[in-house]
Write an enzyme that holds these catalytic residues in place. Structure first.
Site, PDB file in Angstrom:
ATOM      1  N   ARG A 363       0.766  -1.316   0.017  1.00 16.37           N
ATOM      2  CA  ARG A 363      -0.062  -0.124   0.082  1.00 16.37           C
ATOM      3  C   ARG A 363       0.911   1.562   0.035  1.00 16.37           C
ATOM      4  NH1 ARG A 363      -1.367   3.409   3.755  1.00 16.37           N
ATOM      5  NH2 ARG A 363      -3.905   4.940   3.379  1.00 16.37           N
ATOM      6  N   SER A 374      -6.116   1.265  -1.109  1.00 14.35           N
ATOM      7  CA  SER A 374      -5.830   1.220   0.826  1.00 14.35           C
ATOM      8  C   SER A 374      -5.892  -0.775   0.832  1.00 14.35           C
ATOM      9  CB  SER A 374      -7.471   1.490   0.795  1.00 14.35           C
ATOM     10  OG  SER A 374      -8.712   0.693   0.303  1.00 14.35           O
ATOM     11  N   SER A 465     -16.605  -7.126   5.536  1.00 16.56           N
ATOM     12  CA  SER A 465     -17.251  -5.713   6.163  1.00 16.56           C
ATOM     13  C   SER A 465     -16.379  -5.105   7.241  1.00 16.56           C
ATOM     14  CB  SER A 465     -18.576  -6.703   6.715  1.00 16.56           C
ATOM     15  OG  SER A 465     -19.257  -5.445   8.259  1.00 16.56           O
ATOM     16  N   ASN A 466     -15.696  -4.360   7.222  1.00 15.84           N
ATOM     17  CA  ASN A 466     -14.612  -3.604   7.107  1.00 15.84           C
ATOM     18  C   ASN A 466     -14.355  -2.968   8.325  1.00 15.84           C
ATOM     19  OD1 ASN A 466     -11.892  -2.845   7.791  1.00 15.84           O
ATOM     20  ND2 ASN A 466     -11.611  -2.742   6.096  1.00 15.84           N
ATOM     21  N   GLY A 490     -10.933  -6.830  11.305  1.00 16.70           N
ATOM     22  CA  GLY A 490     -10.329  -5.872  12.172  1.00 16.70           C
ATOM     23  C   GLY A 490      -9.798  -4.337  11.739  1.00 16.70           C
ATOM     24  N   HIS A 517     -24.292 -23.188   8.187  1.00 19.50           N
ATOM     25  CA  HIS A 517     -23.392 -24.081   7.836  1.00 19.50           C
ATOM     26  C   HIS A 517     -24.374 -25.011   7.655  1.00 19.50           C
ATOM     27  CE1 HIS A 517     -21.433 -27.328   9.988  1.00 19.50           C
ATOM     28  NE2 HIS A 517     -20.903 -26.592  11.233  1.00 19.50           N
ATOM     29  N   ASP A 521     -19.525 -26.374   5.386  1.00 17.27           N
ATOM     30  CA  ASP A 521     -18.960 -26.688   6.829  1.00 17.27           C
ATOM     31  C   ASP A 521     -18.002 -26.555   7.359  1.00 17.27           C
ATOM     32  OD1 ASP A 521     -20.999 -28.857   6.561  1.00 17.27           O
ATOM     33  OD2 ASP A 521     -20.287 -30.086   4.918  1.00 17.27           O
TER      34      ASP A 521
END
Length: 544
Positions: A363, A374, A465-466, A490, A517, A521
Site C-alpha cells: 500500500r 487501500s 465488512s471492515n 478488524g 452451516h 462446513d
C-alpha cells in the site's frame, strides 16, 4: 372445453406473481411450449409457456396485475369457443372465494361474469385506462415512496419516459412508463408510499389496442385471491418457465429482449447492437438513457466483449449462469438439524490473525506512485481470489437446491446514516487492484447518494465488512442472504508476536468468517481462510 393456464410456482418462496406482459392477445393461436406471458416473481422475470394447443380465448389477469400461485390467468380453447366455456372452467376458483370472509358469495359471481367484455377489448378498441404499478426493484422491497412526479396529469407519456422518482429501501430510482398515452390520474402523491404491485397512477391509452390492458385488470383483482387455498394442488398444472437471461449476448438463442420501444427504435436507427447494452430500468429493462450512454461510450466496445466467449474465463459482459444442484440427503439432514439449533440461517464462525506487514508495504509503495490503493482494496482482491480457488464457499441455499455461482462478486458493506447497504463488485477476481480501488470508491459514493441501480446491490458471492477504520479489533458479522458467508475485518495494529521463537512487533489483523452451516462446513471455511491469509501475507500473489 376451455383449458386454464395457471400461475405456476416458480420458487420455494413464491406465493403470487405479477403479469408483466402478455406475449399473445385474445384470438391468437397458441402451440404447446409457446411462451404466452412474462411474469415477475419474487426472484426474477420468467416466461410462462402453454401446455396445450388452442386459441387464447380469455385473459383473466391483465398486465401489471397479481395472481396467486395456481390461479387461472387465461383460458385456451377451440377457435370461436364462447366465453361461458371459460366461465365454467373458472368455477373451481369461485368456490374458495365464497369461503373467504371479505368477499360475500353473491358479489363473487359478478367478477367472474365481468371478464367476457375484456376478451373482445383485448383484440379490438376500448377506452379504458392502463395502470402504472409500483415496481419491485430489490429482493427486500415491499413498498416504495414517491419522491417526485416528473409528469403531471394531462401530460403525454411515451414508453420509456421517466414519470416519477421513487425512493426504495436501497436507493432512489426513476419509474418509467411501459405504454404510450396520457397521464390520466395520480393515485399516490409525492412523499406517499405504496406497496409493490399497487397502482400509483393511470394512463389513458393512446389507441384501442393499448387500452386493452385496462378492462382486464379490474375484474382480475378478485380472481387471484380466490384460488389461494387450492394453490398447492393446482401449481403443478400451471406453466413451464424459461429464465430471461438479461445479461447474455444475442448469441444466446431466441431469448426475449427486455427493452422499451423507444430504446429499440433509437438503437436500430443508430446501428447499435442493443443486446450488448445493460438495462437500468425496472427488472433490468433497457431504456432510452441506457442507449444514450452506450452511444456516448462508443458502439465498438460492446461488440468487442462478445468475441472471446470460448475462453476458460468468461469475458467481460459474458457472465456464466450459476448451476443449480439438488441438496444431497446428507446435506438435507445437516440443513434441517442446524436450523433446529439456530433458526433462520444457522451461523458458525472461524477467526484467524493475519500478518499484514507485507500488505501495508504494498500500500505504501502504491501511495508513493500516486496510486490510490487501500488495505481494504487488498483484502477485497484477496477474498475474491480465495473464493475463485475454493469455489465450495461460492454457494447459496435456495429452497431445496444449492446454487453454485460461476462468477465471483464481492459485496462491500457501506455504512449510511439510515443503515447499511452492500454494493456488489462484480467479477472482482478478474480485476486489478487499481480497478478495484476505483470501482469500490465509486460504488460507495453512489450508495451514499442513494443512486445505485438494483443489480448493483443484489446477489453476490460473499461480503467484506471492515470496521478497522473505526478502531474495532475484532467482531462477528451477520450473513447477508442469499449469500452464505461474510468476512468481518478488524483494524491493522502493531502487536507483539512470536516468530521463529523470537518476540517481534508486527502489523496484525483479525478476520472472522461467518458461514451458513447448511451449505458450508468448517473444513471448507478453514481452507478458504488459509488461502486468504497466504494471499495477504504474500501480496505479490495478488498480481498473478
Amino acid at each position: 372445453m376451455a383449458t386454464p393456464i395457471q400461475m405456476p410456482s416458480l420458487s420455494p418462496t413464491m406465493k403470487e406473481g405479477k403479469i408483466v406482459k402478455w406475449l399473445k392477445k385474445v384470438g391468437d393461436k397458441v402451440s404447446s411450449g409457446e411462451a404466452v406471458a412474462e411474469v415477475e416473481t419474487d426472484k426474477s422475470n420468467l416466461e410462462i409457456e402453454a401446455f396445450d394447443d388452442g386459441y387464447l380465448l380469455q385473459i383473466v389477469v391483465g398486465e401489471d396485475q397479481m395472481a396467486a400461485v395456481g390461479a387461472p390467468i387465461a383460458f385456451l380453447g377451440a377457435k370461436g369457443e364462447k366465453v361461458d366455456a371459460g366461465k365454467s372452467a373458472a368455477k373451481p376458483a369461485e368456490a374458495p372465494s365464497a369461503a373467504k370472509p371479505p368477499p360475500p358469495p353473491a358479489p363473487a359471481a359478478k367478477p367472474a361474469a365481468a371478464p367476457p367484455p375484456a376478451a373482445p377489448a383485448a383484440g379490438g378498441g376500448g377506452g379504458g385506462r392502463i395502470a402504472v404499478a409500483m415496481p419491485s426493484l430489490s429482493p427486500t422491497m415491499k413498498e416504495g415512496k414517491i419522491v417526485k412526479w416528473l409528469k403531471k396529469v394531462g401530460d403525454k407519456v411515451s414508453s420509456g419516459d421517466a414519470i416519477a422518482e421513487l425512493e426504495t429501501d436501497k436507493s432512489n430510482l426513476e419509474i418509467e412508463a411501459y405504454d404510450d398515452g396520457t397521464l390520466a390520474e395520480i393515485v399516490v402523491g409525492e412523499n406517499q408510499t405504496a406497496e409493490v404491485g399497487a397502482p400509483i397512477a393511470y394512463l389513458t391509452a393512446k389507441g384501442g389496442k393499448a387500452a386493452a390492458a385496462a378492462p382486464a385488470p379490474a375484474p382480475a383483482a378478485p380472481a387471484p385471491a380466490a384460488p389461494a387455498p387450492s394453490a398447492p394442488a393446482q401449481a403443478s398444472g400451471g406453466g413451464q418457465v424459461v429464465p430471461l437471461r438479461r445479461e447474455e449476448p444475442a448469441a444466446a438463442g431466441g431469448r426475449r429482449l427486455r427493452a422499451s420501444p423507444l430504446a429499440k427504435k433509437i438503437a436500430r436507427e443508430r446501428g447499435l447492437d442493443i443486446n450488448q447494452v445493460r438495462g437500468s430500468g425496472p427488472s433490468g429493462r433497457i431504456v432510452k438513457r441506457d442507449i444514450e450512454e452506450a452511444l456516448t461510450k462508443g458502439v465498438s466496445a460492446p461488440a468487442a466483449k462478445k468475441a472471446p466467449a470460448p475462453g476458460a474465463r468468461p469475458a467481460a459482459g459474458v457472465r456464466p449462469e450459476p448451476q443449480v444442484v439438488p441438496l444431497t440427503s446428507m446435506r438435507k439432514v445437516i440443513a434441517q438439524r442446524m436450523t433446529e439449533v439456530k433458526p433462520g440461517v444457522p451461523h458458525f464462525y472461524l477467526t484467524i490473525e493475519v500478518d499484514m506487514d507485507a500488505a501495508v508495504k504494498v500500500r505504501e509503495e502504491a501511495k508513493a506512485m500516486d496510486l490510490k490503493v487501500s488495505v481494504n482494496d487488498l483484502i477485497v482482491k484477496a477474498v475474491a481470489m480465495a473464493v475463485r480457488r475454493y469455489p465450495k464457499i461460492n454457494v447459496s441455499l435456495q429452497g431445496d437446491h444449492v446454487v453454485q455461482y460461476s462468477t465471483v462478486d464481492v459485496g462491500i458493506a457501506v455504512a449510511l446514516e439510515e443503515g447499511l447497504i452492500t454494493p456488489i463488485l462484480k467479477d472482482a477476481d478478474q480485476k486489478g487492484l487499481q480497478a478495484i480501488s476505483t470501482e469500490v470508491r465509486e460504488l460507495a459514493e453512489r450508495a451514499r447518494k442513494r443512486a445505485l441501480k438494483p443489480d448493483e446491490y443484489t446477489g453476490g458471492s460473499i461480503t467484506v465488512s471492515n470496521l478497522g477504520m473505526y478502531g474495532i479489533d475484532q467482531f462477528v458479522a451477520v450473513i447477508n442472504p442469499p449469500q452464505a458467508s461474510i468476512l468481518a475485518v478488524g483494524a491493522v495494529a502493531d502487536k507483539a508476536v512470536v516468530i521463529n521463537g523470537q518476540l517481534a512487533v508486527r502489523k496484525m489483523m483479525t478476520a472472522t468468517l461467518s458461514c451458513d452451516h447448511r451449505v458450508i462446513d468448517g473444513a471448507i471455511g478453514a481452507e478458504f481462510l488459509r488461502e486468504l491469509r497466504g494471499l495477504l501475507e504474500h501480496p505479490t500473489r495478488l498480481l498473478f
